[in-house]
Write a protein that holds these residues in place. Sequence first.
Motif, PDB file in Angstrom:
ATOM      1  N   ALA A 202       6.081 -19.188   2.182  1.00  0.00           N
ATOM      2  CA  ALA A 202       6.939 -19.606   1.072  1.00  0.00           C
ATOM      3  C   ALA A 202       8.104 -20.506   1.472  1.00  0.00           C
ATOM      4  O   ALA A 202       8.712 -20.325   2.517  1.00  0.00           O
ATOM      5  N   ASP A 203       8.402 -21.494   0.585  1.00  0.00           N
ATOM      6  CA  ASP A 203       9.729 -22.090   0.595  1.00  0.00           C
ATOM      7  C   ASP A 203      10.678 -21.090  -0.065  1.00  0.00           C
ATOM      8  O   ASP A 203      11.752 -20.821   0.426  1.00  0.00           O
ATOM      9  N   ARG A 204      10.240 -20.580  -1.221  1.00  0.00           N
ATOM     10  CA  ARG A 204      10.999 -19.529  -1.897  1.00  0.00           C
ATOM     11  C   ARG A 204      10.040 -18.432  -2.341  1.00  0.00           C
ATOM     12  O   ARG A 204       8.890 -18.702  -2.694  1.00  0.00           O
ATOM     13  N   ILE A 205      10.559 -17.226  -2.341  1.00  0.00           N
ATOM     14  CA  ILE A 205       9.779 -16.067  -2.776  1.00  0.00           C
ATOM     15  C   ILE A 205      10.373 -15.550  -4.082  1.00  0.00           C
ATOM     16  O   ILE A 205      11.593 -15.480  -4.229  1.00  0.00           O
ATOM     17  N   LEU A 220      14.160 -15.903   4.356  1.00  0.00           N
ATOM     18  CA  LEU A 220      15.271 -15.352   5.121  1.00  0.00           C
ATOM     19  C   LEU A 220      16.269 -14.606   4.230  1.00  0.00           C
ATOM     20  O   LEU A 220      16.743 -13.522   4.573  1.00  0.00           O
ATOM     21  N   GLU A 221      16.559 -15.183   3.057  1.00  0.00           N
ATOM     22  CA  GLU A 221      17.478 -14.511   2.122  1.00  0.00           C
ATOM     23  C   GLU A 221      16.913 -13.176   1.668  1.00  0.00           C
ATOM     24  O   GLU A 221      17.626 -12.169   1.594  1.00  0.00           O
ATOM     25  N   VAL A 231      13.341  -4.274  -2.900  1.00  0.00           N
ATOM     26  CA  VAL A 231      13.082  -5.475  -2.105  1.00  0.00           C
ATOM     27  C   VAL A 231      13.167  -5.148  -0.614  1.00  0.00           C
ATOM     28  O   VAL A 231      12.332  -5.586   0.183  1.00  0.00           O
ATOM     29  N   ALA A 232      14.174  -4.362  -0.257  1.00  0.00           N
ATOM     30  CA  ALA A 232      14.361  -4.002   1.155  1.00  0.00           C
ATOM     31  C   ALA A 232      13.128  -3.306   1.700  1.00  0.00           C
ATOM     32  O   ALA A 232      12.668  -3.572   2.812  1.00  0.00           O
ATOM     33  N   ASP A 233      12.570  -2.431   0.891  1.00  0.00           N
ATOM     34  CA  ASP A 233      11.436  -1.620   1.306  1.00  0.00           C
ATOM     35  C   ASP A 233      10.143  -2.439   1.361  1.00  0.00           C
ATOM     36  O   ASP A 233       9.231  -2.141   2.114  1.00  0.00           O
TER      37      ASP A 233
END
Length: 356
Positions: A202-205, A220-221, A231-233
């Motif tokens: 991805a460029d962005r997810i 990375l973000e 999201v963390a999980d």
Amino acid sequence: MARIELNSLRKEFGRSVVAVRDLELTIEDGEFLVMVGPSGCGKTTTLRMIAGFEDPTAGDILMNGTVVNDLEPSERDLGMVFQSHALFPHKTVAQNIEFGPRMQKIAADERRRRVREVAEMVRITHLLDKMPGQCSGGESQRVALARTLINNPDTFLLDEPLSSLDAKLRREMRAEIDRLHQELGKTFVYVTHDQEEAMTLADRIVVMRGGEVEQVGTPLEIYSDPVSYFVADFFGSPSMNLIPGTLRRDGDRAVFEGQRISLTLPEGFAGLEPGDVTVGIRPEHLSVGGSGELTQKIHLVEPLGKDTLLYFDYGGEQDLIAVVNGVSAHRTNTEVAIGFTPDHLFLFDADGRRIR
Ligand SMILES: Nc1ncnc2c1ncn2[C@@H]1O[C@H](COP(=O)(O)OP(=O)(O)OP(=O)(O)O)[C@@H](O)[C@H]1O
Ligand SMILES: [Mg+2]
């Protein structure tokens, strides 16, 4: 060029299912956007609405600034690749690939030229005279890609195109799709529930959950700044250590307590409301064997070659996992100190929202 905007896009099935809930999203021209999320979160439905196979219940789809809600799929200049590539079994690979141009009544020698061109792009020229039944899973997937490439669409919509392949082939095809995107410079919208695929392509997810966008960002973000427990999980392998417990005040510091773990949190964490929280820290952000905040007994040592996983049973449902580089000298049943840097420590509230 293709810039796609989704404005309050909504899809309901019957009275009770809201598959996509007022989605707001802009996909930039030439971008590789990956939509990721658990089964049933609305990824395919979103893609099918963009493609024109599904009518939105509400909201608009814009392409290059124009509303396309009422355009037929064939009028949208899109190419779609599905998980099940559904090739025509009684046609050769070449005939499968030229299906689009043949429907458009393009002359035979021009068709042949284009078939060769796209077959070279996905490296299947040696398969052109074969039948789909004689192709492996990865080869069939390339044929499906070629069949879409030949129409030269502005936008590629790919719905879990690699999920039927084994791990090694998946990696190969992933690199192939990455290369195609770079060569063509077209807009790619790619659906997967594989976090690794999302991170690498991805460029962005866009992380989706229950028909809504949970977070949008660069890989990375998403990895280093997740907005929620969810999201963390979802991202990272092994996944983030998530330790449920409570936060209380001790003088001017905050103290976290969960099972056999008691942590006086760094100064920056003072001032947080006491209550139920979850502490999150990625396995690679735990240091083992130095001077640490915690002492725990190693429960399992798992050498992976390149690095080693150390498991600690702190009394929670899941072990605490630390990853150390290379082959570790640590042994099962020994006690070691575990340290962490405060920068890498996350805190989530009882609703799973990130509070620090
Ligand atoms: N044609 C349909 N009729 C009724 N409900 C549907 C229909 N298509 C999808 N749904 C429901 O809409 C929701 C979203 O489905 P969707 O296929 O978009 O999920 P997904 O994110 O692609 O999941 P998966 O990862 O399993 O492919 C699910 O609850 C699903 O059951
Ligand atoms: Mg799906």
